[in-house]
Design an enzyme around this catalytic site. Structure first.
Site, PDB file in Angstrom:
ATOM      1  N   GLN A   1      62.932  73.616 -56.356  1.00  0.00           N
ATOM      2  CA  GLN A   1      62.899  74.738 -55.413  1.00  0.00           C
ATOM      3  C   GLN A   1      64.298  75.308 -55.253  1.00  0.00           C
ATOM      4  OE1 GLN A   1      62.543  74.640 -50.970  1.00  0.00           O
ATOM      5  NE2 GLN A   1      60.528  75.521 -51.345  1.00  0.00           N
TER       6      GLN A   1
ATOM      7  N   ALA B   1      64.660  68.282 -47.457  1.00  0.00           N
ATOM      8  CA  ALA B   1      66.041  67.853 -47.641  1.00  0.00           C
ATOM      9  C   ALA B   1      66.199  66.383 -47.248  1.00  0.00           C
ATOM     10  CB  ALA B   1      66.984  68.715 -46.810  1.00  0.00           C
TER      11      ALA B   1
ATOM     12  N   CYS C   1      62.676  78.871 -44.433  1.00  0.00           N
ATOM     13  CA  CYS C   1      63.587  78.108 -43.579  1.00  0.00           C
ATOM     14  C   CYS C   1      63.733  78.766 -42.205  1.00  0.00           C
ATOM     15  CB  CYS C   1      64.952  77.998 -44.244  1.00  0.00           C
ATOM     16  SG  CYS C   1      66.134  77.043 -43.271  1.00  0.00           S
TER      17      CYS C   1
ATOM     18  N   ASN D   1      49.814  75.211 -46.112  1.00  0.00           N
ATOM     19  CA  ASN D   1      50.795  74.218 -45.666  1.00  0.00           C
ATOM     20  C   ASN D   1      50.833  74.228 -44.146  1.00  0.00           C
ATOM     21  OD1 ASN D   1      54.374  74.109 -45.474  1.00  0.00           O
ATOM     22  ND2 ASN D   1      53.040  72.354 -45.748  1.00  0.00           N
TER      23      ASN D   1
END
Length: 394
Positions: free
Chosen positions: A88, A36, A119, A223
């Site tokens: 996404q 973001a 998240c 990741n």
């Protein structure tokens, strides 16, 4: 000048085959993680100019997309020369997610869709969203089925990003990945931390290995803790992952995608920019942000957060750093950057290593009774509708 340098002969390299996502071939198996306020069109262009990969937009909520929120439509906009348009989506309601993916297909808004279930932000998990959602297998399955069935109508590959679980006692990644695979997902990305770890501590690469071994018929991307090409090579060699997703490691370093492409093509050259190159990149980033927002003031407010990332480890004085962090216009940005000692070389290890905020491990807040079983109750169904917020991360 661009400082692409030959690394020492012992610099590790690893020839890695392209990443296949349905009909899409990603020649360099590297994915830019959605972040973001970072991975907007401006930053994606900088990254693409250095190396190949799949460059994903900032996260957009399914509800905001369906409602055609102007900022959400800006978020998923792409440059005309972005060969693979990747977005996404985050959602907690199967019907809304279905409608969002249908909109993407019907209006040809993207070539690839990723779903975010990673998240860890408390305001999301305490309502059952984000990385808390996969614990409820019925809800998770419904969302995956809704999204994959709509994506298949447009032959758009759909991938899923997950964490290992809520905490070490409530792991969900193996089951979630199997559900995604069984419903036609093209790949799964594992951020190998629990929600409780946030971004702190070390990513559990062993979990990536475990998932890859359980998913031989589905590409698994790793990741977490990739801050250099060498980190990416180590992850792939240790885990057998089909590719890597890079998040915080590219903040202030769009050239890392050049390093990653070189490493995965078996080349040892690396980008080692001096102050002049960094300054020119910061200014260009500011120009691109101004174009993206169609507002110089907004562009300058956005570039401010990037300053510390770009100049991490460089001998730039505190006073000018402070001025750059308050820059009001492109003209002042150029003026301040020109006051730097532009002939200073790359500072070496000082510019390497971790970047961005790691935060601290914390207890993950979930709704009362959420962990009692894996099936949604009516009370939880009502509650989770409030979890669809414009919050990113994973």
């Amino acid at each position: 000048m661009t400082t692409l340098t030959d690394a020492p002969n012992d610099t590790p390299t690893l020839k890695l085959p392209p990443l296949q996502l349905g009909k899409l071939t990603i020649d360099t198996p590297v994915v830019l993680a959605p972040m973001a306020g970072v991975t907007n069109r401006a930053f994606r262009r900088l990254c693409r100019e250095y190396g190949g990969g799949l460059f994903v937009t900032e996260m957009v909520t399914a509800r905001a997309l369906v409602e055609r929120n102007p900022e959400s439509l800006r978020i998923i906009s792409h440059d005309p020369d972005e060969e693979i348009r990747s977005i996404q989506i985050y959602g907690v309601d199967p019907g809304t997610v279905r409608a969002a993916v249908r909109m993407v297909v019907d209006e040809n808004l993207a070539d690839h869709v990723d779903l975010n279930f990673g998240c860890p932000v408390p305001k999301v998990t305490r309502k059952g969203g984000g990385s808390a959602l996969p614990w409820k297998t019925d809800l998770f399955t419904s969302i995956i089925e809704a999204a994959t069935s709509e994506a298949a109508k447009g032959d758009i590959p759909l991938t899923v990003k997950i964490r290992t679980g809520i905490d070490k006692d409530h792991l969900t990644y193996l089951e979630s990945a199997k559900i995604a695979r069984d419903h036609g997902a093209a790949a799964v990305t594992l951020h190998a931390r629990t929600a409780g770890q946030y971004y702190a501590g070390h990513s559990d690469w062993d979990a990536i290995t475990t998932l890859r071994e359980a998913m031989d018929d589905l590409p698994v991307l790793g990741n977490g803790d990739i801050f250099s090409a060498e980190d990416a090579i180590n992850m792939v060699e240790q885990t057998g992952a089909a590719g890597v997703m890079v998040g915080r490691g590219c903040q202030g370093r769009p050239w890392i995608f050049g390093d990653l492409q070189a490493a995965f093509e078996g080349r040892a050259d690396r980008f080692r920019p001096g102050v002049r190159k960094v300054a020119d990149t910061v200014y260009r980033h500011g120009q691109l942000l101004t174009e993206f927002f169609e507002d110089e003031g907004k562009g300058m407010r956005d570039i401010r957060k990037h300053i510390a990332w770009y100049f991490k480890g460089y001998p730039v004085g505190g006073e000018i750093r402070s001025q750059l962090a308050q820059v009001p216009s492109l003209a002042v940005l150029r003026e301040l950057l020109d006051q730097l000692d532009l002939d200073l070389p790359y500072p070496g290890d000082a510019a390497e290593g971790t970047r961005g905020r790691a935060g601290h491990p914390k207890k993950t807040h979930v709704p009362d009774g959420w962990l009692d079983n894996r099936v949604m109750s009516e009370a939880h169904r009502e509650m989770i509708k409030a979890a669809e917020l414009d919050i990113s991360g994973g």
